[in-house]
Design a protein around this motif. Structure first.
Motif, PDB file in Angstrom:
ATOM      1  N   MET A   1      -2.153   3.222 -13.935  1.00 17.47           N
ATOM      2  CA  MET A   1      -3.191   2.472 -14.638  1.00 17.47           C
ATOM      3  C   MET A   1      -3.279   1.029 -14.136  1.00 17.47           C
ATOM      4  O   MET A   1      -2.269   0.344 -13.969  1.00 17.47           O
ATOM      5  N   GLY A   2      -4.508   0.575 -13.887  1.00 19.25           N
ATOM      6  CA  GLY A   2      -4.749  -0.819 -13.561  1.00 19.25           C
ATOM      7  C   GLY A   2      -4.516  -1.205 -12.111  1.00 19.25           C
ATOM      8  O   GLY A   2      -4.734  -2.367 -11.750  1.00 19.25           O
ATOM      9  N   LEU A   3      -4.077  -0.278 -11.246  1.00 18.14           N
ATOM     10  CA  LEU A   3      -3.823  -0.612  -9.854  1.00 18.14           C
ATOM     11  C   LEU A   3      -5.016  -0.204  -8.984  1.00 18.14           C
ATOM     12  O   LEU A   3      -5.625   0.853  -9.188  1.00 18.14           O
ATOM     13  N   ILE A   4      -5.336  -1.049  -8.003  1.00 15.60           N
ATOM     14  CA  ILE A   4      -6.450  -0.786  -7.098  1.00 15.60           C
ATOM     15  C   ILE A   4      -6.133   0.433  -6.233  1.00 15.60           C
ATOM     16  O   ILE A   4      -5.043   0.526  -5.667  1.00 15.60           O
ATOM     17  N   HIS A   5      -7.083   1.346  -6.120  1.00 15.09           N
ATOM     18  CA  HIS A   5      -6.871   2.554  -5.325  1.00 15.09           C
ATOM     19  C   HIS A   5      -8.183   3.010  -4.677  1.00 15.09           C
ATOM     20  O   HIS A   5      -9.259   2.493  -4.992  1.00 15.09           O
ATOM     21  N   PHE A   6      -8.077   3.981  -3.771  1.00 15.31           N
ATOM     22  CA  PHE A   6      -9.237   4.457  -3.016  1.00 15.31           C
ATOM     23  C   PHE A   6      -8.995   5.896  -2.598  1.00 15.31           C
ATOM     24  O   PHE A   6      -7.869   6.404  -2.629  1.00 15.31           O
ATOM     25  N   GLN A   7     -10.086   6.551  -2.161  1.00 18.36           N
ATOM     26  CA  GLN A   7     -10.004   7.865  -1.522  1.00 18.36           C
ATOM     27  C   GLN A   7     -11.005   7.896  -0.367  1.00 18.36           C
ATOM     28  O   GLN A   7     -12.098   7.334  -0.471  1.00 18.36           O
ATOM     29  N   ARG A   8     -10.633   8.575   0.719  1.00 16.38           N
ATOM     30  CA  ARG A   8     -11.489   8.656   1.909  1.00 16.38           C
ATOM     31  C   ARG A   8     -11.414  10.055   2.506  1.00 16.38           C
ATOM     32  O   ARG A   8     -10.314  10.608   2.664  1.00 16.38           O
ATOM     33  N   ASN A   9     -12.574  10.623   2.819  1.00 16.11           N
ATOM     34  CA  ASN A   9     -12.624  11.953   3.430  1.00 16.11           C
ATOM     35  C   ASN A   9     -12.315  11.840   4.915  1.00 16.11           C
ATOM     36  O   ASN A   9     -13.046  11.211   5.672  1.00 16.11           O
TER      37      ASN A   9
ATOM     38  N   LEU B   1       0.839  -1.189   0.000  1.00 20.10           N
ATOM     39  CA  LEU B   1       0.000   0.000   0.000  1.00 20.10           C
ATOM     40  C   LEU B   1       0.881   1.248   0.000  1.00 20.10           C
ATOM     41  O   LEU B   1       1.732   1.427   0.861  1.00 20.10           O
ATOM     42  N   ILE B   2       0.645   2.117  -0.982  1.00 23.61           N
ATOM     43  CA  ILE B   2       1.305   3.422  -1.053  1.00 23.61           C
ATOM     44  C   ILE B   2       0.215   4.456  -0.860  1.00 23.61           C
ATOM     45  O   ILE B   2      -0.700   4.575  -1.686  1.00 23.61           O
ATOM     46  N   SER B   3       0.268   5.205   0.261  1.00 25.86           N
ATOM     47  CA  SER B   3      -0.835   6.095   0.586  1.00 25.86           C
ATOM     48  C   SER B   3      -0.320   7.403   1.169  1.00 25.86           C
ATOM     49  O   SER B   3       0.818   7.503   1.626  1.00 25.86           O
ATOM     50  N   LYS B   4      -1.217   8.415   1.167  1.00 27.62           N
ATOM     51  CA  LYS B   4      -0.846   9.730   1.686  1.00 27.62           C
ATOM     52  C   LYS B   4      -2.114  10.505   2.019  1.00 27.62           C
ATOM     53  O   LYS B   4      -3.170  10.305   1.392  1.00 27.62           O
ATOM     54  N   VAL B   5      -2.011  11.393   2.995  1.00 29.71           N
ATOM     55  CA  VAL B   5      -3.094  12.323   3.304  1.00 29.71           C
ATOM     56  C   VAL B   5      -2.892  13.580   2.472  1.00 29.71           C
ATOM     57  O   VAL B   5      -1.814  14.186   2.497  1.00 29.71           O
ATOM     58  N   LEU B   6      -3.918  13.963   1.718  1.00 25.75           N
ATOM     59  CA  LEU B   6      -3.837  15.119   0.824  1.00 25.75           C
ATOM     60  C   LEU B   6      -4.662  16.282   1.365  1.00 25.75           C
ATOM     61  O   LEU B   6      -5.762  16.086   1.898  1.00 25.75           O
ATOM     62  N   LEU B   7      -4.121  17.472   1.198  1.00 26.35           N
ATOM     63  CA  LEU B   7      -4.814  18.704   1.574  1.00 26.35           C
ATOM     64  C   LEU B   7      -5.185  19.484   0.317  1.00 26.35           C
ATOM     65  O   LEU B   7      -4.789  19.114  -0.796  1.00 26.35           O
TER      66      LEU B   7
END
Length: 210
Positions: A146-154, A131-137
């Motif tokens: 392309m083709g990789l599973i991803h998500f976004q959460r508030n 998992l490569i993730s980050k909190v964005l402002l």
């Protein structure tokens, strides 16, 4: 400010479709021809409305179980995008809203936060599955290959808004839960019980949800 971010997001999306051999190829949805994309209508019949869409300034209705709403602008909404290799979406998030794990089979995605605080991430392919993730402002940009599973959460207490651009006129989207547990027809339970190491009753319960 929002318009500048939208323009920047769109201008940095790289085309995935082959280079067009004409100025444009406005999609002719009425054509019975089957091609990889949409058939072109006579360019002499093209006008400004084929290259125009209005609506990204409108907030999406997030009163659903996910707490998110996607407003797409691809070739289905904007015929002039046909063969140009770009498209975009607006994503609205209620507090705690999510855009659930999914992937785009035909495009990479560049994602810009316009309002709020979002936790985003993608998972690399087998066998690493990292998992490569980050909190964005507000104003932050993140790329989903392309083709990789991803998500976004508030993660914030208020609503959040993002704009995403894609390197395809029609990137497609496969939501993992819907595809696995809501396919038409159902994937055999013997496959799912082994794959997820769950009891058959749990699989039945999940399939009923979708």
């Amino acid at each position: 400010m929002i318009l500048c971010l939208i323009a920047l997001t769109c201008s940095t999306a790289l085309a995935f479709e082959p280079s067009p051999l004409q100025d444009f190829c406005v999609a002719d949805s009425a054509s019975p021809a089957l091609v990889n994309g949409k058939f072109c209508k006579d360019p002499k019949l093209a006008d400004a409305k084929d290259f125009f869409y209005s609506g990204l300034h409108l907030p999406g209705n997030t009163s659903n179980f996910l707490g998110s709403k996607i407003t797409p602008v691809n070739v289905a909404q904007l015929p002039g995008l046909n063969t140009l290799g770009i498209s975009m979406v607006r994503i609205d998030f209620a507090p705690c809203g999510v855009n659930p794990p999914h992937y785009h089979p035909r495009a990479s995605e560049i994602f810009t936060v316009l309002e709020g605080t979002l936790h985003v991430g993608f998972v690399t392919s087998n066998p690493e599955n990292r998992l490569i993730s980050k909190v964005l402002l507000k104003g932050d940009v993140f790329v989903f290959p392309m083709g990789l599973i991803h998500f976004q959460r508030n993660m914030g207490y208020g609503n959040a808004i993002a704009i995403a651009a894609f390197g395809s006129q029609y990137p497609g989207s496969v939501t993992i839960a819907n595809a696995v547990f809501g396919s038409n027809c159902n994937i055999p339970s013997e496959v799912l019980t082994k794959a997820f190491q769950l009891d058959n009753n749990v699989i039945d319960y999940l399939e009923a949800k979708f």
